[in-house]
Motif scaffolding. Sequence first.
Motif, PDB file in Angstrom:
ATOM      1  N   PHE A  68     -15.117   0.746  11.987  1.00 40.22           N
ATOM      2  CA  PHE A  68     -14.846   0.262  10.636  1.00 40.22           C
ATOM      3  C   PHE A  68     -15.967   0.652   9.676  1.00 40.22           C
ATOM      4  O   PHE A  68     -15.703   1.049   8.538  1.00 40.22           O
ATOM      5  N   LEU A  69     -17.206   0.553  10.123  1.00 38.76           N
ATOM      6  CA  LEU A  69     -18.328   0.925   9.263  1.00 38.76           C
ATOM      7  C   LEU A  69     -18.264   2.403   8.880  1.00 38.76           C
ATOM      8  O   LEU A  69     -18.448   2.759   7.712  1.00 38.76           O
ATOM      9  N   PHE A  70     -18.000   3.261   9.841  1.00 34.29           N
ATOM     10  CA  PHE A  70     -17.882   4.692   9.544  1.00 34.29           C
ATOM     11  C   PHE A  70     -16.632   4.981   8.713  1.00 34.29           C
ATOM     12  O   PHE A  70     -16.636   5.857   7.848  1.00 34.29           O
ATOM     13  N   TYR A  71     -15.572   4.241   8.986  1.00 30.97           N
ATOM     14  CA  TYR A  71     -14.314   4.409   8.264  1.00 30.97           C
ATOM     15  C   TYR A  71     -14.491   4.122   6.771  1.00 30.97           C
ATOM     16  O   TYR A  71     -13.929   4.806   5.910  1.00 30.97           O
ATOM     17  N   GLU A  72     -15.278   3.106   6.464  1.00 30.53           N
ATOM     18  CA  GLU A  72     -15.503   2.723   5.074  1.00 30.53           C
ATOM     19  C   GLU A  72     -16.602   3.548   4.402  1.00 30.53           C
ATOM     20  O   GLU A  72     -16.700   3.573   3.173  1.00 30.53           O
ATOM     21  N   LEU A  73     -17.403   4.234   5.201  1.00 24.78           N
ATOM     22  CA  LEU A  73     -18.541   4.972   4.656  1.00 24.78           C
ATOM     23  C   LEU A  73     -18.116   6.064   3.680  1.00 24.78           C
ATOM     24  O   LEU A  73     -18.828   6.362   2.721  1.00 24.78           O
ATOM     25  N   GLU A  74     -16.936   6.652   3.896  1.00 26.28           N
ATOM     26  CA  GLU A  74     -16.497   7.763   3.039  1.00 26.28           C
ATOM     27  C   GLU A  74     -15.960   7.310   1.684  1.00 26.28           C
ATOM     28  O   GLU A  74     -15.717   8.155   0.812  1.00 26.28           O
ATOM     29  N   LEU A  75     -15.766   6.030   1.495  1.00 31.14           N
ATOM     30  CA  LEU A  75     -15.093   5.539   0.297  1.00 31.14           C
ATOM     31  C   LEU A  75     -15.852   5.913  -0.980  1.00 31.14           C
ATOM     32  O   LEU A  75     -15.299   6.558  -1.881  1.00 31.14           O
ATOM     33  N   VAL A  76     -17.096   5.541  -1.077  1.00 27.40           N
ATOM     34  CA  VAL A  76     -17.879   5.804  -2.291  1.00 27.40           C
ATOM     35  C   VAL A  76     -18.143   7.292  -2.499  1.00 27.40           C
ATOM     36  O   VAL A  76     -18.005   7.795  -3.623  1.00 27.40           O
ATOM     37  N   PRO A  77     -18.544   8.055  -1.458  1.00 26.97           N
ATOM     38  CA  PRO A  77     -18.724   9.499  -1.679  1.00 26.97           C
ATOM     39  C   PRO A  77     -17.496  10.202  -2.228  1.00 26.97           C
ATOM     40  O   PRO A  77     -17.600  11.025  -3.144  1.00 26.97           O
ATOM     41  N   PHE A  78     -16.317   9.883  -1.702  1.00 26.20           N
ATOM     42  CA  PHE A  78     -15.091  10.501  -2.215  1.00 26.20           C
ATOM     43  C   PHE A  78     -14.822  10.065  -3.658  1.00 26.20           C
ATOM     44  O   PHE A  78     -14.370  10.859  -4.487  1.00 26.20           O
TER      45      PHE A  78
END
Length: 502
Positions: free
Chosen positions: A133-143
């Motif tokens: 879940f942590l890695f899954y959410e990590l891309e949210l802000v960069p994208f």
Amino acid sequence: MLSTLIWVPMLGAAIIGCLPKNVSSRQIRLSALLITGAMLLWTFWVMAQFDIHQPGFQLTEYLPWIETLGLNYQLGVDGISLVMVALNSLITWIAIYSSHDNTERPRLFYSMILLISGGVAGAFVAQNLLLFFLFYELELVPFYLLISIWGGDKRSYAATKFLLYTALSGILILAAFLGLVWLTHATSFAYESLMGQMLPLGLQIILLSLLLVGFGIKIPLVPLHTWLPDTYVAASAPVAMLLGGVLAKLGTYGIFRFGLGLFPEAWATLAPWLAIWATVSVLYGAAAAIAQKDIKRMVAYSSIGHMGYVLLGAAAHTSLSLVGAVSQMVAHGLILAILFNLVGVIEEKIGTRDLNVLNGLLNPIRGLPSISALLILSGMASAGIPGMAGFIAEFLVFQGSYAEFPIPTLLCVVGTGLTAVYFVILLNRTCFGKLDNAIANFPKVKVSERIPALILATLIFILGVQPAWLVRWSEQTVTTMVSTIPTVTNIAHNLEKQHLKM
């Protein structure tokens, strides 16, 4: 070994972000290329260490972290996650290569792409639900930043919409993970410890439904798709390649790993409805693509339909259909990446994506003949023409799912016909016809600008002619997964026993 795939890109992102202002955009781009190129080579090394005859997780790593929360640093790969890691490494390198030397704010741009690459790799290899879940959410802000800063028209609207939908996806997935651990009274979020959990079928269906909606947003599937066309169209070509080629695969991978893997009994119960859902997505995506006048929007809608084939294969949950679904994930990533790359080149050279304006690009003298030829090949691959990776993937899905769901399968076959229709429309309007003499002074396409599409086209062709090179990675993993899924008869028998106990 697996940690390298995660932390080297993230360390690279930090280093690039801290480079002095006098470093040129070209030098920063070359630095990012070197980092992602090294990660691509490292991925090949990881694949060389992987034993395709072993069904379980390999190359595992474990490090205690926050044990009171059940969160530990656990990594591992099987046949499904390994091919996704390879796809992520390749598409990331292609996306950076496709970017321009004169990109504005290059430190932030390439840092965000590297951060996404590390986060996605982490999600694919995580063997702890909270870690995933942590890695899954990590891309949210960069994208969000990549779309809102370097996007095109309506980029702020598209980026905000993407942010909201992705946040909702994460909330639903976290709720399902927490519910699973609380209801089973587990002390850890370790994936393998939660496999085979004993919960009433009703609770399993509720938790699985949360995961299906959460991951269905990420894929996306109808009617959870409304963020996709706006986001893909607003994103620059390299970012669109990452969105379609990598990000969407987090959704399908999540359905495989956590939906089918953790709730096989509920999955078998909901399978007929999932097959219907897949069929609706396939037919809607194809019909919507036919109606588009913008090439990029057409490709975006085509993605919805093609991801429906993955859900159909997963719903049927036969060995053949699941191998086909994994192959479709890879084929779709390659095909969508080449399409967005070519659309980006066409827009840059001609200044438009409007099908009513584009014409005669196959003209060998004043057109874009090489790009047009690659676009024709890409359209054939997307339409499932034999000899391309898309054909063998779809064929395996249909072959494996027909015995379980004949009507949805036949309707999805119709969807492949509709795919051919909109790509014929696309190719007929862009590549053929007569050039407008008033505007036919297009800049020449450099050899370096063709390389990304040539690499992707070569892979699409090779995997279409020699599909065993792709299929063999996931066969053993899928066979083991299928053995854990009960039949409808077994489900009815279990329900009857539960009723008698009551």
